[in-house]
Design an enzyme around this catalytic site. Structure first.
Site, PDB file in Angstrom:
ATOM      1  N   GLY A  61       2.700  -1.269   4.239  1.00  0.00           N
ATOM      2  CA  GLY A  61       2.792   0.153   3.921  1.00  0.00           C
ATOM      3  C   GLY A  61       4.233   0.551   3.662  1.00  0.00           C
ATOM      4  N   GLY A  62       4.866   1.103   4.682  1.00  0.00           N
ATOM      5  CA  GLY A  62       6.225   1.654   4.543  1.00  0.00           C
ATOM      6  C   GLY A  62       7.211   0.745   3.831  1.00  0.00           C
TER       7      GLY A  62
ATOM      8  N   GLU B 180      -6.771   4.724   7.478  1.00  0.00           N
ATOM      9  CA  GLU B 180      -6.523   6.142   7.171  1.00  0.00           C
ATOM     10  C   GLU B 180      -7.730   6.765   6.468  1.00  0.00           C
ATOM     11  OE1 GLU B 180      -2.726   5.585   5.232  1.00  0.00           O
ATOM     12  OE2 GLU B 180      -1.874   4.976   7.156  1.00  0.00           O
TER      13      GLU B 180
ATOM     14  N   GLU C 297      -5.758  -5.146  10.353  1.00  0.00           N
ATOM     15  CA  GLU C 297      -4.786  -4.080  10.554  1.00  0.00           C
ATOM     16  C   GLU C 297      -5.082  -3.328  11.854  1.00  0.00           C
ATOM     17  OE1 GLU C 297      -2.595  -2.989   6.813  1.00  0.00           O
ATOM     18  OE2 GLU C 297      -4.275  -1.622   6.928  1.00  0.00           O
TER      19      GLU C 297
ATOM     20  N   SER D  49       3.023  -2.271  10.277  1.00  0.00           N
ATOM     21  CA  SER D  49       4.481  -2.279  10.492  1.00  0.00           C
ATOM     22  C   SER D  49       5.109  -3.641  10.224  1.00  0.00           C
ATOM     23  CB  SER D  49       4.826  -1.768  11.893  1.00  0.00           C
ATOM     24  OG  SER D  49       4.360  -0.438  12.059  1.00  0.00           O
TER      25      SER D  49
ATOM     26  N   GLY E 161       1.981   2.197  10.529  1.00  0.00           N
ATOM     27  CA  GLY E 161       2.906   3.321  10.376  1.00  0.00           C
ATOM     28  C   GLY E 161       3.567   3.749  11.673  1.00  0.00           C
TER      29      GLY E 161
ATOM     30  N   HIS F  80      -9.470   1.148   4.530  1.00  0.00           N
ATOM     31  CA  HIS F  80      -8.194   1.357   5.224  1.00  0.00           C
ATOM     32  C   HIS F  80      -8.416   2.335   6.387  1.00  0.00           C
ATOM     33  CE1 HIS F  80      -4.090   2.559   6.091  1.00  0.00           C
ATOM     34  NE2 HIS F  80      -3.720   1.425   5.490  1.00  0.00           N
TER      35      HIS F  80
ATOM     36  N   ASN G 282       0.879  -1.173   0.000  1.00  0.00           N
ATOM     37  CA  ASN G 282       0.000   0.000   0.000  1.00  0.00           C
ATOM     38  C   ASN G 282       0.911   1.216   0.000  1.00  0.00           C
ATOM     39  OD1 ASN G 282      -1.847   2.022   0.404  1.00  0.00           O
ATOM     40  ND2 ASN G 282      -2.150   1.584   2.581  1.00  0.00           N
ATOM     41  N   TRP G 283       0.991   1.843  -1.151  1.00  0.00           N
ATOM     42  CA  TRP G 283       1.941   2.964  -1.279  1.00  0.00           C
ATOM     43  C   TRP G 283       1.424   4.252  -0.656  1.00  0.00           C
ATOM     44  CZ3 TRP G 283       4.526   2.834  -6.826  1.00  0.00           C
ATOM     45  CH2 TRP G 283       5.355   1.699  -6.908  1.00  0.00           C
ATOM     46  N   LYS G 284       0.154   4.277  -0.280  1.00  0.00           N
ATOM     47  CA  LYS G 284      -0.449   5.480   0.311  1.00  0.00           C
ATOM     48  C   LYS G 284      -0.239   6.671  -0.638  1.00  0.00           C
ATOM     49  CE  LYS G 284       0.652   3.475   4.765  1.00  0.00           C
ATOM     50  NZ  LYS G 284       0.269   3.544   6.147  1.00  0.00           N
TER      51      LYS G 284
HETATM   52  C1  PEP Z   1      -0.852  -0.007   5.735  1.00  0.00           C
HETATM   53  O1  PEP Z   1      -0.772   1.102   5.206  1.00  0.00           O
HETATM   54  O2  PEP Z   1      -1.821  -0.739   5.497  1.00  0.00           O
HETATM   55  C2  PEP Z   1       0.212  -0.440   6.630  1.00  0.00           C
HETATM   56  C3  PEP Z   1       0.132  -1.607   7.195  1.00  0.00           C
HETATM   57  O3  PEP Z   1       1.242   0.450   6.821  1.00  0.00           O
HETATM   58  P1  PEP Z   1       2.642   0.137   7.567  1.00  0.00           P
HETATM   59  O4  PEP Z   1       3.139  -1.180   7.037  1.00  0.00           O
HETATM   60  O5  PEP Z   1       3.522   1.272   7.191  1.00  0.00           O
HETATM   61  O6  PEP Z   1       2.348   0.055   9.022  1.00  0.00           O
END
Ligand code: PEP
Length: 255
Positions: free
Chosen positions: A237-238, A100, A170, A216, A176, A98, A13-15
């Site tokens: 994500g990251g 966010e 999640e 994470s 994040g 999501h 997930n590049w956000k």
């Molecule tokens: C996400 O954006 O769904 C996510 C899990 O982010 P991160 O891995 O950065 O926590």
């Protein structure tokens, strides 16, 4: 529980990151690193990067997804993108619900259901995100809350349509933040999700659904998380913005 009944999926997930040119560059770097993976590899990218991502991923095992979709086919919804628009481009996956989107853009369980139904009806696979806040975990309501989120998100979807659903557990407190759920916590809630699916659709159908962990997940902790019997990969994500790290996670889920 039998992992052989479903496919492991690692989805990035590049956000709100990467321009089209940067997209082409990152996918070019990822392609050789994830080639021949034993799991499904998906990158969910910003809308403006979709064309570049599809072009860059051509001929590879990388599938392209979006990060959101609207529930109507077309109309006066400034700033929104329909599921039909996504399939018309060649997109195969979309994230719905999501945290966010729920936190910053007013998505609710009801709108997540509408988006998810529209996605599936358009032929997309929806990666439906559910999860509790830290406050809710501390209140001891995680399992009930997540089960309810799943029930509402899937309202109106048939057993046949369930084949186009992935659930991503999640925990909001882990997204994040660098604070990952333990493998045991991830397994416990993924089991609750599968039991909820079994109550709704029957055990056999539930055993076929991919249930991911997200929050994470990185090159260091992926092995332990994806080894759990009910954790079928991850939403990343990251770490999905770094070709090397992402490929390590893909390899962990390929074992
Ligand atoms: C996400 O954006 O769904 C996510 C899990 O982010 P991160 O891995 O950065 O926590």
């Amino acid at each position: 529980m039998n992992k052989a009944l479903r496919k492991a999926v690692i989805a990035g997930n590049w956000k709100m990151n990467k321009t089209p040119a940067e997209t082409a560059e990152l996918i070019a770097a990822m392609k050789p690193l994830v080639a021949g993976a034993g799991c499904e590899v998906v990158l969910c990218v910003p809308f403006v990067d979709i064309a570049a991502a599809l072009e860059a991923a051509k001929g590879s095992n990388i599938h392209i997804g979006a990060e959101n979709c609207h529930w109507e086919h077309a109309g006066a919804f400034t700033g929104e993108i329909s599921a039909d628009m996504l399939t018309a481009m060649g997109v195969e996956y979309v994230i719905t619900g999501h945290s966010e989107r729920r936190t910053y853009f007013g998505d609710t369980d009801v709108t997540v259901n509408k988006r998810t139904r529209a996605a599936v009806e358009a032929g997309l696979t929806a990666i439906v995100c559910v999860g509790e806040t830290l406050e809710q975990r501390e209140q001891g309501i995680t399992n009930e809350l997540v089960a309810l989120q799943v029930k509402i998100a899937l309202g109106g979807l048939s057993k046949e349509q369930l084949k186009k659903i992935i659930i991503a557990y999640e925990p909001v407190w882990a997204i994040g933040t660098g604070r990952t759920a333990t493998a045991e916590q991830a397994q416990e809630v993924c089991t609750v999700i599968r039991d909820t699916l079994a109550a709704l659709y029957g055990r056999q159908a539930a055993d076929g659904v991919t249930v991911q962990y997200g929050g994470s997940m990185n090159a260091k902790n992926a092995d332990e998380l994806v080894a759990k019997p009910d954790v079928d990969g991850g939403l990343i994500g990251g770490a999905s913005l770094k070709a090397e790290d992402f490929s390590v996670i893909v390899r962990a889920a390929s074992k």
